[in-house]
Design a protein around this motif. Structure first.
Motif, PDB file in Angstrom:
ATOM      1  N   THR A 165      25.611 -10.638 -46.025  1.00  0.00           N
ATOM      2  CA  THR A 165      26.402  -9.538 -46.588  1.00  0.00           C
ATOM      3  C   THR A 165      26.750  -8.523 -45.507  1.00  0.00           C
ATOM      4  O   THR A 165      27.871  -8.020 -45.442  1.00  0.00           O
ATOM      5  CB  THR A 165      25.623  -8.869 -47.739  1.00  0.00           C
ATOM      6  OG1 THR A 165      25.500  -9.817 -48.801  1.00  0.00           O
ATOM      7  CG2 THR A 165      26.326  -7.632 -48.260  1.00  0.00           C
ATOM      8  N   ASP A 184      31.465 -12.772 -51.493  1.00  0.00           N
ATOM      9  CA  ASP A 184      30.019 -12.627 -51.282  1.00  0.00           C
ATOM     10  C   ASP A 184      29.250 -13.202 -52.469  1.00  0.00           C
ATOM     11  O   ASP A 184      29.088 -12.527 -53.485  1.00  0.00           O
ATOM     12  CB  ASP A 184      29.669 -11.151 -51.067  1.00  0.00           C
ATOM     13  CG  ASP A 184      28.251 -10.988 -50.513  1.00  0.00           C
ATOM     14  OD1 ASP A 184      27.506 -11.996 -50.457  1.00  0.00           O
ATOM     15  OD2 ASP A 184      27.893  -9.863 -50.136  1.00  0.00           O
ATOM     16  N   GLU A 185      28.791 -14.416 -52.340  1.00  0.00           N
ATOM     17  CA  GLU A 185      28.038 -15.115 -53.386  1.00  0.00           C
ATOM     18  C   GLU A 185      28.711 -14.992 -54.753  1.00  0.00           C
ATOM     19  O   GLU A 185      28.059 -14.640 -55.747  1.00  0.00           O
ATOM     20  CB  GLU A 185      26.595 -14.586 -53.458  1.00  0.00           C
ATOM     21  CG  GLU A 185      25.908 -14.653 -52.100  1.00  0.00           C
ATOM     22  CD  GLU A 185      24.399 -14.795 -52.206  1.00  0.00           C
ATOM     23  OE1 GLU A 185      23.926 -15.309 -53.239  1.00  0.00           O
ATOM     24  OE2 GLU A 185      23.716 -14.413 -51.253  1.00  0.00           O
TER      25      GLU A 185
HETATM   26 MG    MG Z   1      23.813 -10.700 -49.571  1.00  0.00          MG
END
Ligand code: MG
Ligand code: ADP
Length: 256
Positions: A50, A164-165
């Motif tokens: 991240t 992000d995910e």
């Molecule tokens: Mg992360």
């Protein structure tokens, strides 16, 4: 090979912490990304994925090193609205319909109403939500909410899609369906995609290259080229070639 589109050079990130023991989230990260490439940043929780994505997106300044995008800074790229960002939770506005959620970034930068309507229609088609434009977020499944997040991120026609995910809160079946649909969206829109995940099969299925990060401090431990043919359908997950890539990447974590 062409001049890389994104150049990440000697990037380090140290978070100062009150007790004096700073956290080194990234240490001397170097790699390039080609135009139109699908790249995954893969690694266990805490390895700096991240942090690296936020540095590329100009949401965070690195303590050392630099990111250059076509010779420009992340700040320049952000000011030109060339980033589309999708987070793990789609952060939709509950009181706005799907259409009006997708509309948000266009309202903010002042795109005229007629153009907004046309773009919303295109985005709904692209993510397969043609019949859901007038629904509210709470009426949608988690997978559909994430599709809205993708539509909204693409509404300003950015050149870079940073994710992000985005699918990690979804069940396995929904995730695999969204993986397939994301590849179809990518092939239609030709964005450069940087996709963060901690899921090895997901990174193999999606990517041209997987950048494997290891934690404490976050470093690149391997960069794996995934030479599986495209277009990819979920059936490719059953092939021995797919399994070999998953195994190769899993082994690169051993000893970490
Ligand atoms: Mg992360
Ligand atoms: P990942 O996304 O791979 O889970 P992160 O980039 O979120 O990793 O975090 C990397 C490391 O930096 C972790 O050890 C995390 O605790 C730490 N970290 C992240 N953000 C902050 C912050 N704002 N302040 C202090 N430490 C942070």
């Amino acid at each position: 090979m062409n001049e890389p589109e994104i150049q990440i050079k000697n990037v380090s990130m140290v978070y100062p912490v009150n007790n004096g023991e700073d956290i080194v989230a990234l240490s001397d990260v170097n790699f390039d990304i080609q135009e139109g490439e699908f790249i995954s940043l893969l690694g266990p929780s805490g390895c700096g994925k991240t942090t690296l994505l936020r540095i590329i997106a100009d949401l965070l300044q690195p303590t050392a090193g630099s990111v250059a995008i076509r010779g420009q800074s992340p700040r320049d790229i952000r000011r030109q609205h060339k980033y589309g960002i999708v987070f793990q939770s789609p952060v939709l506005y509950d009181w706005r319909t799907v259409r009006r959620n997708i509309c948000m970034p266009m309202e903010i930068i002042g795109i005229p109403k007629k153009e907004r309507t046309a773009r919303i229609n295109r985005m709904l088609d692209l993510v397969g939500l043609q019949d859901f434009g007038s629904k509210y977020p709470f009426e949608l499944s988690g997978g559909m909410q994430q599709r809205v997040g993708i539509a909204r991120a693409l509404a300003l026609d950015p050149e870079f899609l940073l994710m992000d995910e985005p699918f990690s809160a979804l069940d396995e079946f929904t995730r695999e369906k969204l993986n397939e649909d994301l590849l179809s969206i990518w092939s239609k829109t030709k964005k450069t995609v940087i996709f963060v995940t901690h899921n090895i099969p997901e990174s193999v299925f999606l990517s041209d290259r997987v950048v494997v990060l290891s934690p404490h401090p976050g470093r690149i431990s391997a960069i794996v080229d995934v030479n599986l043919p495209r277009p990819r359908q979920n059936s490719i997950r059953e092939t021995s070639e797919f399994y070999e890539y998953v195994t190769k990447i899993r082994r690169s974590f051993e000893g970490v």
